[in-house]
Design an enzyme around this catalytic site. Structure first.
Site, PDB file in Angstrom:
ATOM      1  CG  ASP A 105      -1.835   7.808   0.837  1.00 28.65           C
ATOM      2  OD1 ASP A 105      -0.936   8.660   0.827  1.00 28.65           O
ATOM      3  OD2 ASP A 105      -2.710   7.719  -0.055  1.00 28.65           O
TER       4      ASP A 105
ATOM      5  CG  ASP B 212      -1.594   1.184   1.561  1.00 26.13           C
ATOM      6  OD1 ASP B 212      -2.358   1.615   0.695  1.00 26.13           O
ATOM      7  OD2 ASP B 212      -1.401   1.765   2.651  1.00 26.13           O
TER       8      ASP B 212
HETATM    9  N1  LIG Z   1     -10.583  11.952  -0.105  1.00 19.79           N
HETATM   10  C1  LIG Z   1      -9.764  11.081   0.500  1.00 19.79           C
HETATM   11  C2  LIG Z   1      -9.743   9.737   0.144  1.00 19.79           C
HETATM   12  C3  LIG Z   1      -8.865   8.891   0.782  1.00 19.79           C
HETATM   13  N2  LIG Z   1      -8.055   9.359   1.734  1.00 19.79           N
HETATM   14  C4  LIG Z   1      -7.088   8.450   2.401  1.00 19.79           C
HETATM   15  O1  LIG Z   1      -6.237   7.916   1.412  1.00 19.79           O
HETATM   16  C5  LIG Z   1      -5.737   6.665   1.823  1.00 19.79           C
HETATM   17  C6  LIG Z   1      -5.865   5.674   0.694  1.00 19.79           C
HETATM   18  O2  LIG Z   1      -4.666   5.447   0.081  1.00 19.79           O
HETATM   19  P1  LIG Z   1      -3.807   4.076   0.307  1.00 19.79           P
HETATM   20  O3  LIG Z   1      -2.516   4.328  -0.397  1.00 19.79           O
HETATM   21  O4  LIG Z   1      -3.621   3.895   1.778  1.00 19.79           O
HETATM   22  O5  LIG Z   1      -4.574   2.954  -0.320  1.00 19.79           O
HETATM   23  C7  LIG Z   1      -6.561   6.222   3.032  1.00 19.79           C
HETATM   24  O6  LIG Z   1      -5.758   6.357   4.179  1.00 19.79           O
HETATM   25  C8  LIG Z   1      -7.692   7.243   3.068  1.00 19.79           C
HETATM   26  O7  LIG Z   1      -8.069   7.547   4.383  1.00 19.79           O
HETATM   27  C9  LIG Z   1      -8.075  10.680   2.071  1.00 19.79           C
HETATM   28  O8  LIG Z   1      -7.291  11.102   2.954  1.00 19.79           O
HETATM   29  N3  LIG Z   1      -8.940  11.537   1.452  1.00 19.79           N
HETATM   30 MG   LIG Z   2      -2.874   3.126   3.430  1.00 16.87          MG
END
Ligand SMILES: Nc1ccn([C@@H]2O[C@H](COP(=O)(O)O)[C@@H](O)[C@H]2O)c(=O)n1
Ligand SMILES: [Mg+2]
Length: 330
Positions: free
Chosen positions: A84, A82
């Site tokens: 974030d 992953d």
């Molecule tokens: N509008 C948004 C949508 C999603 N998030 C955060 O992004 C992360 C998803 O990314 P990964 O690389 O972890 O798959 C996740 O932590 C969501 O909370 C956001 O901040 N704002």
């Molecule tokens: Mg993540």
């Protein structure tokens, strides 16, 4: 180290397989006639795994997995991660770090009126994302709503492709300590790395470029922005990847996994329960070691994470544990 020939016979006595570290300890015992000291297992010998924030529900399973991964070596390995809060840290200098979406949402490129809407969306849906009581199936419709509304608002902001680099530069997005070493080393040993993110692909690539390097062994599956010929954001390409539909994304990208079909061993890293599905498209998977970073809502989620992930790292802003394991395999 796992394939140091001198220990192979002894290691075979231990487990029927060449697990060199355990073998080395037993060999020492057989040669010296003294009882081995307490630490004879790989997981006991790795200092990185002895820390208080490292949780392993089933140490025997992890020991076996490590033995297998070490024995099979780098030619059988691929990494699926992953982005974030897995590649990136959760906090930096006491402040929560921006996820790839937040890099834009918090930037001066987004007008205050839109920021307010995006903040309200986050306040509504993020607690659902990390809710320990809801099932993934219950969360999915809410995640769809969040992503559809959130990306819609970003499209209304008149964002330009040429502004992304500055937005990243001005953000506090930071990778975990040890990411740079990990990227470089996996590339050096030709181990493929899939970065599978429900964030924004364009932004995460820029974060990697600014803080490390994108290497040829890296592939990113994420939400990519669609810009018109004037470089203005007009939408997002393809189906949205959200936190809990990575299994569908994995299957859509099964061509990638098919080309790596001889690499049957996986190190998977994630920070959400949805990340556990990132390897669903891997054919003939043999061994998978799941490493989970638990950053938020810790007390409520720890037990579930321990059931789902082989190794859980609580409030850890480093790659020390995955890197120590990779060092043994490469
Ligand atoms: N509008 C948004 C949508 C999603 N998030 C955060 O992004 C992360 C998803 O990314 P990964 O690389 O972890 O798959 C996740 O932590 C969501 O909370 C956001 O901040 N704002
Ligand atoms: Mg993540």
């Amino acid at each position: 180290m796992a394939r140091t020939s001198g220990w192979n016979t002894t290691a075979a006595i231990v487990t029927g397989a060449a697990c060199a570290l355990a073998g080395a300890a037993l060999a020492g015992y057989l040669l010296s006639g003294r009882r081995p000291k307490k630490r004879t297992k790989i997981i006991e010998m790795m200092d990185e795994l002895q820390k208080e924030n490292v949780h392993i529900r089933d140490p025997e399973r992890v020991e076996k997995l490590l033995c297998q991964l070490i024995q099979d070596g780098k030619s059988k390995l691929q990494v699926i991660t992953d982005f974030d809060y897995t590649i990136t840290r959760w906090a930096y200098k006491g402040t929560r770090v921006a996820a790839s979406f937040n890099v834009l949402e918090n930037s001066s490129l987004v007008p205050e009126s839109k920021k307010q809407i995006l903040d309200e969306l986050r306040d509504t849906y993020y607690p659902i994302e990390i809710n320990a009581k809801m099932t993934i199936e219950e969360k999915i419709p809410f995640m769809m709503e969040w992503y559809t509304k959130g990306t819609g608002v970003l499209v209304e902001c008149g964002l330009k492709q040429s502004d992304l680099s500055l937005a990243v530069k001005e953000s506090n997005a930071r990778m975990r300590d040890g990411c740079d070493w990990q990227f470089h080393t996996l590339h050096e040993h030709s181990v493929p790395m899939l970065i599978f993110s429900a964030g924004i692909g364009d932004i995460l690539e820029e974060i990697i470029k600014q803080h490390s390097q994108m290497y040829a062994n890296m592939r990113v599956v994420s939400n990519y922005m669609d810009f018109n010929h004037d470089g203005m954001l007009v939408g997002f390409k393809g189906d949205l990847v959200h936190t809990y539909n990575k299994n569908e994304g994995a299957l859509r990208n099964s061509d990638y996994f098919t080309t790596l079909k001889e690499r049957r061993n996986i190190i998977l890293m994630g920070d959400s329960m949805g990340d556990l599905r990132m390897a669903d498209g891997v054919p003939n998977m043999q061994h998978i070691l799941k490493i989970g970073f638990l950053n938020d809502n810790i007390e409520e989620r720890l037990e579930k994470y321990k059931e789902a992930y082989d190794i859980v790292l609580v409030s850890d802003d480093t790659m020390d544990v995955p890197n120590a394991i990779m060092k043994k395999i490469l």
